[in-house]
Structures are given as structure tokens and as C-alpha cells.
Design a protein around this motif. Structure first.
Motif, short mmCIF file in Angstrom:
data_model
loop_
_atom_site.label_atom_id
_atom_site.label_comp_id
_atom_site.label_asym_id
_atom_site.label_seq_id
_atom_site.Cartn_x
_atom_site.Cartn_y
_atom_site.Cartn_z
N PRO A 1 20.69 -30.43 24.45
CA PRO A 1 21.61 -29.29 24.61
C PRO A 1 22.96 -29.53 23.94
O PRO A 1 23.52 -30.62 24.02
CB PRO A 1 21.78 -29.16 26.12
CG PRO A 1 21.15 -30.33 26.75
CD PRO A 1 20.38 -31.09 25.72
N ILE A 2 23.44 -28.49 23.29
CA ILE A 2 24.81 -28.48 22.76
C ILE A 2 25.67 -27.91 23.87
O ILE A 2 25.41 -26.82 24.37
CB ILE A 2 24.91 -27.63 21.49
CG1 ILE A 2 24.07 -28.28 20.38
CG2 ILE A 2 26.36 -27.46 21.07
CD1 ILE A 2 23.93 -27.44 19.14
N THR A 3 26.70 -28.66 24.28
CA THR A 3 27.48 -28.28 25.45
C THR A 3 28.87 -27.74 25.14
O THR A 3 29.51 -27.18 26.02
CB THR A 3 27.63 -29.49 26.39
OG1 THR A 3 28.24 -30.57 25.66
CG2 THR A 3 26.27 -29.94 26.90
N GLY A 4 29.33 -27.89 23.90
CA GLY A 4 30.66 -27.39 23.57
C GLY A 4 30.94 -27.41 22.08
O GLY A 4 30.24 -28.07 21.32
N VAL A 5 31.97 -26.65 21.71
CA VAL A 5 32.40 -26.57 20.31
C VAL A 5 33.92 -26.45 20.30
O VAL A 5 34.50 -25.74 21.12
CB VAL A 5 31.79 -25.35 19.59
CG1 VAL A 5 32.35 -25.21 18.19
CG2 VAL A 5 30.29 -25.43 19.56
N GLU A 6 34.55 -27.15 19.37
CA GLU A 6 36.00 -27.06 19.22
C GLU A 6 36.34 -26.95 17.75
O GLU A 6 35.77 -27.65 16.92
CB GLU A 6 36.68 -28.30 19.82
CG GLU A 6 38.18 -28.25 19.76
CD GLU A 6 38.83 -29.46 20.41
OE1 GLU A 6 40.04 -29.39 20.66
OE2 GLU A 6 38.13 -30.46 20.65
N THR B 1 37.92 -22.97 21.21
CA THR B 1 37.10 -23.85 22.05
C THR B 1 36.04 -23.08 22.83
O THR B 1 36.31 -22.03 23.39
CB THR B 1 38.00 -24.60 23.06
OG1 THR B 1 39.03 -25.27 22.36
CG2 THR B 1 37.20 -25.61 23.86
N VAL B 2 34.85 -23.68 22.90
CA VAL B 2 33.79 -23.19 23.79
C VAL B 2 33.36 -24.38 24.64
O VAL B 2 33.07 -25.46 24.11
CB VAL B 2 32.59 -22.65 23.00
CG1 VAL B 2 31.48 -22.24 23.94
CG2 VAL B 2 32.99 -21.50 22.10
N THR B 3 33.34 -24.19 25.95
CA THR B 3 32.94 -25.26 26.86
C THR B 3 31.84 -24.78 27.79
O THR B 3 31.61 -23.58 27.92
CB THR B 3 34.14 -25.75 27.71
OG1 THR B 3 34.65 -24.64 28.45
CG2 THR B 3 35.23 -26.35 26.84
N GLY B 4 31.16 -25.72 28.43
CA GLY B 4 30.11 -25.36 29.38
C GLY B 4 29.00 -24.56 28.75
O GLY B 4 28.34 -23.76 29.44
N LEU B 5 28.76 -24.76 27.49
CA LEU B 5 27.77 -23.96 26.76
C LEU B 5 26.36 -24.25 27.28
O LEU B 5 25.98 -25.40 27.46
CB LEU B 5 27.85 -24.28 25.27
CG LEU B 5 26.92 -23.48 24.37
CD1 LEU B 5 27.22 -22.00 24.43
CD2 LEU B 5 27.02 -23.98 22.95
#
Length: 164
Positions: free
Chosen positions: A116-121, A99-103
Motif C-alpha cells: 500500500p501507498i500511504t502518503g504523498v508529499e 500533502t496526502v496522508t492516510g491514503l
């Protein structure tokens, strides 16, 4: 939207890998020099596809709390799955396994607007990209190779200006 999401997800994954490497890597000997993991090696450690980020992502700072700063050689715009994705020189966010958050620092072009892309899971064979409140999932097999920059820093700066 699928290509933008894939590119955004790639970027997020690389960020996540960068964060994990700085907190988990340790020298086995006090006399041996520290050799931190590369960005792709960090992506592997965090369970993120290496292809979330362009190959120009080479340096990172990973903090104990999972927050990270990822640096590209220069701003970059890539085309993936029919979408254009812009990467700033610096990407920030927080990473944990899968997980990536707050991107911040990654945008996808939707019609005539950079969003904007803000996260990835990454879960269950899928990469899910968050663009604000909207989420789009893609098969993880679509993230086999890092996207190549098709436009340089001027295009990335223009995308960032359009967002802010």
C-alpha cells in the motif's frame, strides 16, 4: 519502484485536490447553481500534480476536516516508471496543500507483492511517495500526464485481495 511511487503519488495528489475543492468552492450568487471544481482543478488548488491519478478519477467528497473520498469509474492498474500501481474504485485519505496522508486504496507492486501507498508529499520540485515507513522521491517533472489504465477492475481487486 520509481514508477510505482510516481503512480501512487499521482493518485494521492488527485485525492488531495478532490478534498480541497469541496471545502473551498463557494457560489458567488445564491441564485447561481453550484459548479464544483473537477478533480484536476482540485489537484491544482492543493498544489499536487494532476498526473498522480488516472483520468478515470472523476468524483469526490471533500470534508471540512480535509478527509476525502475519491471515486474512479472502475478499478484500474497502471504502469508507470516500470512499476504497476493498482487503484481501487474508492480512495480515501486526508489532504492539505502539497500533502496526502492516510491514503487507502492505492498499491504498488514490488517484486511479487502489492504494497500500500500511504502518503504523498510535494515539496521543492519533488514528489515523495510513502510506502509504509519507506519513502521514495521523484522529480515533479515526471508527473506530466495521467497514467492510463492497462488492466481493469479484476486486476485491481486481485491486488487489493493480496494486500488484505
Amino acid at each position: 519502484m520509481v514508477n510505482m511511487a510516481a503512480a501512487a503519488a499521482s493518485t494521492l495528489l488527485l485525492l488531495l485536490l478532490g478534498l480541497g475543492a469541496s471545502t473551498s468552492a463557494a457560489s458567488s450568487s445564491s441564485s447561481a447553481p453550484y459548479d464544483p471544481p473537477t478533480v484536476p482543478e482540485l489537484m491544482d488548488r492543493f498544489g499536487l500534480p494532476r498526473a498522480l491519478l488516472p483520468a478515470t478519477a472523476r468524483r469526490y467528497l471533500l470534508h471540512d476536516d480535509g478527509s476525502f473520498e475519491l471515486f474512479l469509474d472502475d478499478g484500474c492498474v497502471v504502469e508507470a516508471g516500470g512499476y504497476r500501481v493498482a487503484y481501487d474504485i474508492e480512495l480515501t485519505g486526508a489532504v492539505s496543500h502539497g500533502t496526502v496522508t492516510g491514503l487507502e486504496g492505492v498499491r504498488v507492486r514490488v517484486l511479487f507483492v502489492w504494497v500500500p501507498i500511504t502518503g504523498v508529499e510535494v515539496r521543492g520540485g519533488e514528489v515523495t511517495v510513502s510506502v509504509g515507513p519507506i519513502k521514495k522521491s521523484f522529480p515533479v517533472v515526471g508527473f506530466k500526464s495521467s497514467p492510463r489504465c492497462i488492466a481493469g477492475p479484476a486486476a485491481a481487486v486481485a491486488a487489493a485481495a493480496a494486500d488484505g
